[in-house]
Design an enzyme around this catalytic site. Structure first.
Site, mmCIF file in Angstrom:
data_model
loop_
_atom_site.group_PDB
_atom_site.id
_atom_site.type_symbol
_atom_site.label_atom_id
_atom_site.label_comp_id
_atom_site.label_asym_id
_atom_site.label_seq_id
_atom_site.Cartn_x
_atom_site.Cartn_y
_atom_site.Cartn_z
ATOM 1 N N ARG A 131 -59.624 4.631 35.933
ATOM 2 C CA ARG A 131 -59.360 3.995 34.640
ATOM 3 C C ARG A 131 -60.686 3.600 33.972
ATOM 4 O O ARG A 131 -61.644 3.211 34.642
ATOM 5 C CB ARG A 131 -58.518 2.739 34.892
ATOM 6 C CG ARG A 131 -58.032 2.012 33.639
ATOM 7 C CD ARG A 131 -57.006 2.793 32.890
ATOM 8 N NE ARG A 131 -56.245 1.974 31.956
ATOM 9 C CZ ARG A 131 -55.444 2.478 31.024
ATOM 10 N NH1 ARG A 131 -55.294 3.796 30.910
ATOM 11 N NH2 ARG A 131 -54.758 1.699 30.221
ATOM 12 N N THR A 169 -51.700 11.430 26.150
ATOM 13 C CA THR A 169 -51.755 11.555 27.603
ATOM 14 C C THR A 169 -51.165 12.887 28.122
ATOM 15 O O THR A 169 -50.556 13.642 27.374
ATOM 16 C CB THR A 169 -51.037 10.333 28.250
ATOM 17 O OG1 THR A 169 -51.556 9.141 27.666
ATOM 18 C CG2 THR A 169 -51.176 10.236 29.721
ATOM 19 N N THR A 211 -55.589 10.618 30.523
ATOM 20 C CA THR A 211 -55.410 10.206 29.130
ATOM 21 C C THR A 211 -56.724 9.941 28.412
ATOM 22 O O THR A 211 -57.740 9.635 29.064
ATOM 23 C CB THR A 211 -54.555 8.920 29.072
ATOM 24 O OG1 THR A 211 -54.203 8.617 27.734
ATOM 25 C CG2 THR A 211 -55.282 7.726 29.670
ATOM 26 N N SER A 265 -52.373 -0.207 32.133
ATOM 27 C CA SER A 265 -51.838 1.099 31.764
ATOM 28 C C SER A 265 -50.339 1.146 32.054
ATOM 29 O O SER A 265 -49.812 0.313 32.786
ATOM 30 C CB SER A 265 -52.541 2.173 32.596
ATOM 31 O OG SER A 265 -51.945 3.429 32.408
ATOM 32 N N SER A 266 -49.679 2.134 31.455
ATOM 33 C CA SER A 266 -48.280 2.414 31.801
ATOM 34 C C SER A 266 -48.155 3.710 32.590
ATOM 35 O O SER A 266 -47.040 4.142 32.901
ATOM 36 C CB SER A 266 -47.445 2.564 30.535
ATOM 37 O OG SER A 266 -47.527 1.407 29.770
ATOM 38 N N GLY A 301 -47.055 6.802 26.469
ATOM 39 C CA GLY A 301 -47.314 5.375 26.284
ATOM 40 C C GLY A 301 -46.446 4.580 27.243
ATOM 41 O O GLY A 301 -46.183 5.005 28.373
HETATM 42 N N1 GLY Z 1 -53.098 4.717 27.380
HETATM 43 C C1 GLY Z 1 -51.874 5.015 27.973
HETATM 44 C C2 GLY Z 1 -51.676 4.307 29.248
HETATM 45 O O1 GLY Z 1 -52.626 4.124 29.971
HETATM 46 O O2 GLY Z 1 -50.592 3.902 29.554
#
Ligand code: GLY
Length: 600
Positions: free
Chosen positions: A133, A422, A440, A486-487, A508
């Site tokens: 990340r 993503t 992403t 993040s998701s 998302g």
């Molecule tokens: N930016 C999308 C996520 O990390 O969930």
């Protein structure tokens, strides 16, 4: 519930109706799969790719015995398949797939972004994860996205420019995965991407559509404008696009490893583009890049029926929120209810709302804030939360619960905005290793700032723009060096300790609903992977029930409204790429996008 042949045809041909919020709408209504067009492009050079596209259009899984790769673009899948066929591991193939995706699907992921990888290791039988990340620059303050009065900036004012750019993690993750689990010669893994960058590739229907819709924002930065709108005109579908700068960057990485990205000319190009972004410069420095580190973290695993769903823990909310939804649903007999039953969707919708309430309160980068990670997925806690679902109607109110904290701290509810972009990659190699990776640059085209041939992320806007609520701190507030929540939910499902499914999606915060629904469709409703991927979406995050436009999901509008849900019909452009691991391998690619599954 299934897509009708007509709807499948519409998806394949790119027809899609409806509109929603700005970029999300652009993402959703862009020309999709265009399977026929893409098949024609590939049929001359690769019969396997054309066959995979045909299987997808027919709604059947691709089957193979030894290895498989599913991802968002046929060029990328073909590059991964080549590596797997030659005896490479899933980690090797991922490097090839990601290198090509960053070129041919630049709006979604790439060297300028971040990723999470879940790995099942055939030798040890263990599941582990790598966290690539992005990090907030060390010079950033919690008020980065607030105006002089402490009010949150408008979303796209924050996104477009250098301000939103976090330290990229994807190149370091590629190297870390290859070092741990790869066996192919590192430079060879970039050959296909370099050849495509130098020799050119055909702009896909989806990419062309997205460029056209985002032309104003893409025009703001000279390098970005010159690439995506040469001479001021958006690149058209089928145009041949070369990217020599991207080829050069890959050559640096091929020669020097990730070091060739985080230091030297590529690093200089990144910091100068971020800091020089006129009107909205950012703070990323050479120090941030040089210090970047991938983190190996334990997987978060939750029992669901006879399975264990294992995925990415903090800083992702993916595995915890998917795990909470499944953990609650495990108390109800969804198989008996069936996929067409509004009662099944009431349970799924409200389990999801309860999980999102906890997500907003508790989930963030646990290296920076105390988190009740174990408590959130403890069986007794989820059984208590599941009891809330025992009525007949939609819950009138949903609030976070009180999971057991390892160490106590109170937080206020989060306020962060996420838009779907993503990409997801699923791979199984001939040795039995399984990789599930979601990758992403955040928004479609990320920050829109380009350097050294690739787009830079806007991942920092995944932090809450507010830092406090009524004096109580928000867990997902921005802090220097912290990773935004993040998701992304790359998942490997195990049965009796052996891998059974690799799954993940872009979208998302809807990723969570897409992944949970796909697991339910496969585990409870007996669907094969292509049916589970194609099953129309019903997604509930914060209360409104989103039903996928143009599908049989809309038949549930009335019963769900009568239960008390606020219902909204809209496009829901997931990009699920799934592999089932059983007697053989079965792969599925989402009919809503351009990807394929290929095996051997
Ligand atoms: N930016 C999308 C996520 O990390 O969930």
């Amino acid at each position: 519930m299934r897509y009708s042949a007509v709807v499948l045809g519409m998806l394949a041909a790119g027809a899609s109706a409806g509109a929603a919020m700005a970029q999300e709408a652009a993402d959703a209504v862009a020309p999709e799969g265009a399977a026929a067009t893409v098949a024609a492009e590939f049929s001359d050079i690769s019969p396997e790719v054309a066959a995979a596209l045909q299987a997808k259009a027919a709604g059947t899984p691709v089957q193979a015995d030894n290895w498989m790769v599913a991802a968002a673009n046929p060029h990328a899948v073909a590059a991964g398949a080549k590596v797997l066929k030659a005896g490479g591991t899933a980690a090797d193939a991922m490097v090839a797939v990601q290198s090509v995706l960053g070129l041919v699907e630049p709006q979604s992921s790439g060297l300028g972004g971040g990723a999470f990888l879940v790995w099942y290791d055939a030798k040890t039988g263990e599941v582990t994860t790598l966290d690539g990340r992005e990090t907030a620059p060390l010079a950033a303050t919690p008020r980065l996205f607030q105006d002089e009065n402490g009010e949150p900036m408008k979303f796209f004012d924050a996104v477009v420019g250098g301000r939103s750019v976090g330290t990229p993690g994807t190149p370091a993750l590629m190297e870390a995965a290859h070092r741990r689990w790869g066996q192919a010669n590192w430079p060879s893994l970039f050959e296909d991407a370099i050849a495509l960058a130098d020799g050119g590739f055909s702009v896909s229907p989806r990419l062309a559509g997205l460029i056209e819709r985002d032309a104003d924002r893409l025009s703001r930065w000279p390098e970005t404008a010159a690439y995506f709108l040469p001479g001021g005109t958006p690149l058209a579908e089928g145009a041949t696009l070369t990217n020599p700068a991207y080829g050069d960057t890959l050559r640096h990485i091929a020669r020097d490893g990730a070091q060739g990205f985080y230091t030297g000319p590529v690093a200089e190009a990144i910091t100068s583009a971020v800091r020089g972004a006129e009107g909205n410069p950012g703070l990323l420095s050479a120090m941030d890049l040089a210090l970047y580190q991938v983190k190996e973290r334990p997987a978060v695993c939750v029992t669901y029926r006879a399975f264990e769903a294992c995925g990415m823990g903090p800083p992702s909310s993916g595995a915890l929120t998917v795990g909470q939804i499944l953990g609650m649903l495990g108390n109800y007999d969804l198989a008996a209810l069936g996929a067409d039953n509004p009662e099944a969707w009431r349970l799924i919708g409200d389990a999801s709302r309860l999980a999102f309430a906890d997500r907003g309160r508790y989930m963030a980068d646990s290296d920076f804030v105390p988190m009740p990670t174990k408590g959130l997925v403890a069986q007794d806690y989820l059984a208590d939360r599941a009891n809330l679902l025992s009525g007949d109607d939609a819950l009138p109110e949903v609030a976070p619960g009180n999971p057991a904290f390892d160490h106590a701290l109170n937080f206020a509810d989060d306020e962060s905005i996420e838009f779907p972009s993503t990409s997801h990659i699923s791979i199984v190699d001939q040795y039995g290793n399984v990789l599930s990776m979601t990758t992403t640059i955040e928004n479609g085209f990320g920050s829109r700032v380009m350097a050294a041939g690739f787009l830079l992320n806007n991942e920092l806007t995944d932090f809450s723009f507010r830092t406090h609520r009524d004096g109580v701190p928000i867990a997902n507030r921005l802090e220097p060096g912290k990773r935004p929540r993040s998701s992304m939910a790359p998942t490997i499902v195990l049965k009796d300790g052996k891998p059974a499914l690799a799954v993940g999606s872009p979208g998302g915060s809807r990723i969570i609903g897409y992944v949970a629904k796909t697991i339910v469709a496969w585990a409870d409703w007996g669907m094969d992977v292509q049916q589970a991927v194609g099953l129309p979406h019903l997604v509930n995050r914060f209360g409104t029930y989103d039903l996928e436009a143009g599908t049989e999901a809309t038949a549930l509008e009335q019963p769900l409204s009568e239960m008390g849900f606020e219902v909204n019909t809209r496009d829901l452009t997931s990009g699920l790429h799934v592999i089932e691991i059983g007697e053989g391998l079965k792969g599925a690619a989402d009919p809503r996008r351009e990807g394929i599954a290929l095996g051997g």
